[in-house]
Design a protein around this motif. Structure first.
Motif, PDB file in Angstrom:
ATOM      1  N   ALA A  74      35.403  47.208  19.908  1.00 31.50           N
ATOM      2  CA  ALA A  74      36.060  48.401  20.448  1.00 31.50           C
ATOM      3  C   ALA A  74      35.277  48.958  21.627  1.00 31.50           C
ATOM      4  N   SER A  75      33.968  48.972  21.516  1.00 28.81           N
ATOM      5  CA  SER A  75      33.125  49.498  22.589  1.00 28.81           C
ATOM      6  C   SER A  75      33.241  48.657  23.854  1.00 28.81           C
ATOM      7  N   VAL A  76      33.160  47.353  23.703  1.00 31.94           N
ATOM      8  CA  VAL A  76      33.231  46.461  24.867  1.00 31.94           C
ATOM      9  C   VAL A  76      34.605  46.536  25.522  1.00 31.94           C
ATOM     10  N   SER A  77      35.668  46.576  24.719  1.00 33.11           N
ATOM     11  CA  SER A  77      37.004  46.647  25.303  1.00 33.11           C
ATOM     12  C   SER A  77      37.224  47.973  26.034  1.00 33.11           C
ATOM     13  N   LEU A  78      36.675  49.059  25.504  1.00 40.12           N
ATOM     14  CA  LEU A  78      36.786  50.347  26.183  1.00 40.12           C
ATOM     15  C   LEU A  78      35.996  50.350  27.493  1.00 40.12           C
ATOM     16  N   GLN A  79      34.791  49.786  27.472  1.00 39.98           N
ATOM     17  CA  GLN A  79      33.992  49.708  28.695  1.00 39.98           C
ATOM     18  C   GLN A  79      34.692  48.869  29.762  1.00 39.98           C
ATOM     19  N   LEU A  80      35.304  47.759  29.349  1.00 37.39           N
ATOM     20  CA  LEU A  80      36.039  46.927  30.299  1.00 37.39           C
ATOM     21  C   LEU A  80      37.218  47.689  30.891  1.00 37.39           C
ATOM     22  N   THR A  81      37.929  48.416  30.053  1.00 38.95           N
ATOM     23  CA  THR A  81      39.067  49.204  30.529  1.00 38.95           C
ATOM     24  C   THR A  81      38.614  50.249  31.536  1.00 38.95           C
ATOM     25  N   LEU A  82      37.515  50.912  31.258  1.00 36.28           N
ATOM     26  CA  LEU A  82      36.996  51.919  32.186  1.00 36.28           C
ATOM     27  C   LEU A  82      36.568  51.303  33.513  1.00 36.28           C
ATOM     28  N   GLU A  83      35.959  50.128  33.470  1.00 42.54           N
ATOM     29  CA  GLU A  83      35.542  49.473  34.710  1.00 42.54           C
ATOM     30  C   GLU A  83      36.745  49.031  35.532  1.00 42.54           C
ATOM     31  N   ILE A  84      37.784  48.564  34.865  1.00 42.03           N
ATOM     32  CA  ILE A  84      39.003  48.183  35.580  1.00 42.03           C
ATOM     33  C   ILE A  84      39.626  49.411  36.232  1.00 42.03           C
ATOM     34  N   ARG A  85      39.654  50.508  35.484  1.00 42.46           N
ATOM     35  CA  ARG A  85      40.181  51.754  36.054  1.00 42.46           C
ATOM     36  C   ARG A  85      39.362  52.187  37.263  1.00 42.46           C
ATOM     37  N   ASN A  86      38.039  52.124  37.150  1.00 41.65           N
ATOM     38  CA  ASN A  86      37.172  52.516  38.261  1.00 41.65           C
ATOM     39  C   ASN A  86      37.415  51.655  39.497  1.00 41.65           C
ATOM     40  N   LYS A  87      37.581  50.353  39.288  1.00 42.70           N
ATOM     41  CA  LYS A  87      37.842  49.452  40.420  1.00 42.70           C
ATOM     42  C   LYS A  87      39.202  49.745  41.051  1.00 42.70           C
ATOM     43  N   ALA A  88      40.194  50.046  40.234  1.00 40.63           N
ATOM     44  CA  ALA A  88      41.526  50.364  40.766  1.00 40.63           C
ATOM     45  C   ALA A  88      41.482  51.653  41.584  1.00 40.63           C
ATOM     46  N   VAL A  89      40.785  52.669  41.088  1.00 42.71           N
ATOM     47  CA  VAL A  89      40.660  53.929  41.827  1.00 42.71           C
ATOM     48  C   VAL A  89      39.884  53.710  43.119  1.00 42.71           C
ATOM     49  N   GLU A  90      38.845  52.909  43.051  1.00 40.78           N
ATOM     50  CA  GLU A  90      38.053  52.608  44.239  1.00 40.78           C
ATOM     51  C   GLU A  90      38.890  51.866  45.287  1.00 40.78           C
ATOM     52  N   ALA A  91      39.709  50.919  44.853  1.00 42.19           N
ATOM     53  CA  ALA A  91      40.581  50.190  45.786  1.00 42.19           C
ATOM     54  C   ALA A  91      41.613  51.126  46.400  1.00 42.19           C
ATOM     55  N   TYR A  92      42.169  52.026  45.595  1.00 43.13           N
ATOM     56  CA  TYR A  92      43.134  53.000  46.103  1.00 43.13           C
ATOM     57  C   TYR A  92      42.481  53.891  47.157  1.00 43.13           C
ATOM     58  N   GLN A  93      41.284  54.377  46.856  1.00 42.55           N
ATOM     59  CA  GLN A  93      40.586  55.235  47.808  1.00 42.55           C
ATOM     60  C   GLN A  93      40.265  54.493  49.106  1.00 42.55           C
ATOM     61  N   GLU A  94      39.925  53.222  48.980  1.00 40.50           N
ATOM     62  CA  GLU A  94      39.634  52.426  50.168  1.00 40.50           C
ATOM     63  C   GLU A  94      40.896  52.241  51.023  1.00 40.50           C
ATOM     64  N   MET A  95      42.036  52.026  50.383  1.00 41.51           N
ATOM     65  CA  MET A  95      43.285  51.892  51.128  1.00 41.51           C
ATOM     66  C   MET A  95      43.659  53.204  51.811  1.00 41.51           C
ATOM     67  N   MET A  96      43.390  54.318  51.163  1.00 38.79           N
ATOM     68  CA  MET A  96      43.711  55.605  51.758  1.00 38.79           C
ATOM     69  C   MET A  96      42.842  55.919  52.973  1.00 38.79           C
ATOM     70  N   ARG A  97      41.661  55.328  53.044  1.00 39.72           N
ATOM     71  CA  ARG A  97      40.768  55.540  54.183  1.00 39.72           C
ATOM     72  C   ARG A  97      41.149  54.676  55.385  1.00 39.72           C
ATOM     73  N   MET A  98      41.991  53.658  55.160  1.00 44.17           N
ATOM     74  CA  MET A  98      42.386  52.770  56.260  1.00 44.17           C
ATOM     75  C   MET A  98      43.223  53.529  57.279  1.00 44.17           C
ATOM     76  N   GLN A  99      42.966  53.212  58.530  1.00 42.65           N
ATOM     77  CA  GLN A  99      43.753  53.817  59.598  1.00 42.65           C
ATOM     78  C   GLN A  99      44.937  52.926  59.891  1.00 42.65           C
ATOM     79  N   VAL A 100      46.077  53.559  60.101  1.00 41.96           N
ATOM     80  CA  VAL A 100      47.302  52.803  60.371  1.00 41.96           C
ATOM     81  C   VAL A 100      47.523  52.655  61.847  1.00 41.96           C
TER      82      VAL A 100
END
Length: 100
Positions: A74-100
């Motif tokens: 349970a601990s490992v699966s929760l940690q993996l889920t949190l890391e995936i969420r963090n990477k998704a948020v980080e990718a979203y933030q990076e896309m928002m910083r891109m200039q069009v």
């Protein structure tokens, strides 16, 4: 000496179906259903760990090893889920910083 035959790793039919592009709506639905089922699995692992821990605390007949294994899963699966969420948020933030 026998000749060695090499078979393709991916069949031609699977390759054709993989190449057909899904519509954005289908891709979104597929991703959301995958993500939802994954989170449900993490929740199920947490609930199983809680049940076994409660049984151990109440003194019921439960193997300590099984409690610890369930807790770590349970601990490992929760940690993996949190890391995936963090990477998704980080990718979203990076896309928002891109200039069009």
């Amino acid at each position: 000496m026998k000749p060695i035959t090499i078979t393709p790793a991916v069949s031609a039919n699977r390759l054709k179906t993989a190449q057909t592009a899904a519509t954005p709506a289908e891709a979104q639905k597929s991703f959301s259903s995958f993500f939802k089922s994954s989170i449900e699995k993490v929740n199920q692992a947490q609930m199983e760990s809680d049940k076994l821990t409660e049984k151990l605390a109440l003194g019921q007949n439960v193997d300590l090893h099984q409690v610890m294994i369930a807790s770590q899963k349970a601990s490992v699966s929760l940690q993996l889920t949190l890391e995936i969420r963090n990477k998704a948020v980080e990718a979203y933030q990076e896309m928002m910083r891109m200039q069009v």
